[in-house]
Scaffold this active site. Structure first.
Site, short mmCIF file in Angstrom:
data_model
loop_
_atom_site.label_atom_id
_atom_site.label_comp_id
_atom_site.label_asym_id
_atom_site.label_seq_id
_atom_site.Cartn_x
_atom_site.Cartn_y
_atom_site.Cartn_z
N GLY A 1 0.86 -1.19 0.00
CA GLY A 1 0.00 0.00 0.00
C GLY A 1 0.89 1.23 0.00
O GLY A 1 2.05 1.17 -0.40
N ARG A 2 0.35 2.33 0.48
CA ARG A 2 1.14 3.56 0.50
C ARG A 2 2.39 3.40 1.37
O ARG A 2 3.48 3.78 0.98
CB ARG A 2 0.31 4.70 1.08
N ILE A 3 2.19 2.81 2.57
CA ILE A 3 3.31 2.68 3.50
C ILE A 3 4.35 1.71 2.95
O ILE A 3 5.55 1.97 2.98
CB ILE A 3 2.78 2.23 4.89
N ARG B 1 -1.52 -8.72 -2.71
CA ARG B 1 -2.58 -9.44 -3.44
C ARG B 1 -2.49 -9.18 -4.94
O ARG B 1 -2.75 -10.04 -5.75
CB ARG B 1 -3.95 -9.03 -2.92
N THR C 1 4.61 -2.67 12.17
CA THR C 1 4.12 -1.32 12.49
C THR C 1 2.63 -1.21 12.14
O THR C 1 2.11 -0.10 12.03
CB THR C 1 4.89 -0.24 11.70
N SER C 2 1.97 -2.37 11.95
CA SER C 2 0.57 -2.33 11.48
C SER C 2 -0.40 -2.50 12.64
O SER C 2 -0.86 -1.51 13.21
CB SER C 2 0.35 -3.40 10.42
N ARG C 3 -0.70 -3.74 12.97
CA ARG C 3 -1.55 -4.03 14.11
C ARG C 3 -1.01 -5.30 14.77
O ARG C 3 -0.64 -6.25 14.08
CB ARG C 3 -3.00 -4.28 13.67
N GLU D 1 -2.39 -4.10 23.75
CA GLU D 1 -1.50 -2.96 23.96
C GLU D 1 -1.55 -2.43 25.39
O GLU D 1 -0.74 -1.58 25.76
CB GLU D 1 -1.76 -1.88 22.91
N HIS E 1 3.41 2.06 19.92
CA HIS E 1 2.49 2.42 18.84
C HIS E 1 2.67 3.90 18.45
O HIS E 1 1.70 4.67 18.39
CB HIS E 1 1.03 2.14 19.23
#
Ligand code: GLV
Ligand code: GLV
Length: 328
Positions: A156-158, A178, A236-238, A267, A285
């Site tokens: 994606g962008r990141i 994907r 760095t996502s979830r 968290e 985070h």
């Protein structure tokens, strides 16, 4: 009639919302970490909710707000905390803040690579603990970064910005997504791999996918065992994208060399086991936590909430079905 109410769930956001106050009654929760109970009460009667990724916004919250609720404007790019289907069913727009945290999150990914491979956090602790007594040729030897392979899961962008920065460091870049993007591959000299090939070939595996049913525990025992013993994992996502318990085992038993983690499965509770491991760098985070990004996120959150309430389709809408029905 009074002004329509917008409920804002965190005290920090209050200072960014001046421009809403002319037309709306802006009710900002007085504190941080709103409880479920206060959330359910606070949203009552609102047309818009500005929420954080730490709050579960489900059908119960939407119903507690009432049928006048038009929009949930989430102050995050990720929106796994919002039950989007429940919102769509009720004709409520859900929006997020893409684009403005791309660079900050990707910068954190690169920071993890530098800090882990060059053992900077370990070195810092070593000096602070008074252990450094003079130069030695084999002290804290790390790994060079040039020519190592960065594996990006999710382009994606990141993921794209990470790829570009990694190329600038002289890394090879491979990715799994994907959909292939042959134009991007050509322009930036990156190579598509299947998921398993990526795990087998990368020295850095960086996760930049959203949390969905498909990506929950995407990285578990099988995947960690496919990775090279010299490789590091960066998330760095979830948190729930990685099976954290297995990761701790993998780090203890050296299936992989290390991990850079900005997110955790729970968290509110980063396990002692994980905190005790020297081959990890852990941040709270904060991958998107730059002043520039936080300000830009606030601007988008305000645009999203006002657009949706005032009858314009928000730019950062995640459930366009709501608007299709309106237009049909
Ligand atoms: C941060 O985690 C975000 O999703 O914006
Ligand atoms: C998030 O902004 C992404 O597209 O990676």
């Amino acid at each position: 009639m009074g002004k329509p109410k917008i409920f804002v769930t965190h005290v920090y956001l209050g200072k960014f919302l001046e421009r809403l106050k002319e037309k709306y009654e802006v009710v900002v929760w007085k504190d941080k970490n709103i409880t479920r109970e206060d959330l359910l009460t606070g949203v009552k009667g609102s047309v818009g909710i500005i929420s954080l990724l730490t709050e579960k916004i489900d059908g119960e919250v939407m119903d507690s707000a009432g049928s006048q609720l038009r929009v949930i404007s989430n102050y995050a790019v990720g929106y796994d905390n919002v039950e989007v289907e429940a919102a769509t069913k009720r004709g409520i727009s859900v929006t997020n803040t893409p684009g403005v945290l791309t660079e900050s999150v990707a910068e954190e990914v690169i920071a993890f690579v530098l800090v882990l491979f060059r053992r900077i956090a370990e070195g810092d602790r070593f000096v602070r603990e008074g252990k450094y007594k003079g130069w030695e040729p084999d002290l804290l030897l790390g790994t060079g970064i040039k020519d190592k392979t960065m594996g990006i899961v999710g382009l994606g962008r990141i993921g794209r910005w990470t790829a570009r920065m990694a190329r600038a460091l002289g890394m090879k870049v491979i990715y799994f997504n994907r959909h292939r993007d042959e134009e991007f591959e050509e322009e930036y000299g990156v190579t598509y791999h299947t998921f398993d090939q990526l795990l087998e070939n990368a020295e850095v595996v960086s996760l930049s996918v959203p949390l969905t049913d498909e990506t929950r525990h995407l990285i578990g025992e099988r995947e960690l065992k496919l990775m090279k013993p010299s490789a590091i994992l960066i998330n760095t996502s979830r948190g729930p994208i990685v099976d954290q318990e297995i990761l701790i085992k993998a780090l203890k038993e050296k299936w992989i060399a290390g991990a850079g983690l900005d997110v955790f499965e729970d968290e509110s509770q980063v396990p002692e086991d994980l905190r005790a491991l020297p081959n990890t760098v852990l941040t709270p985070h904060t991958a998107s936590a730059t002043i520039e990004t936080r300000i830009a996120m606030a601007r988008i959150v305000v645009d999203n909430v006002t657009d949706a309430i005032e009858g314009r389709q928000p730019l950062c809408l995640v459930n366009p079905d709501v608007w299709k029905e309106k237009i049909d």
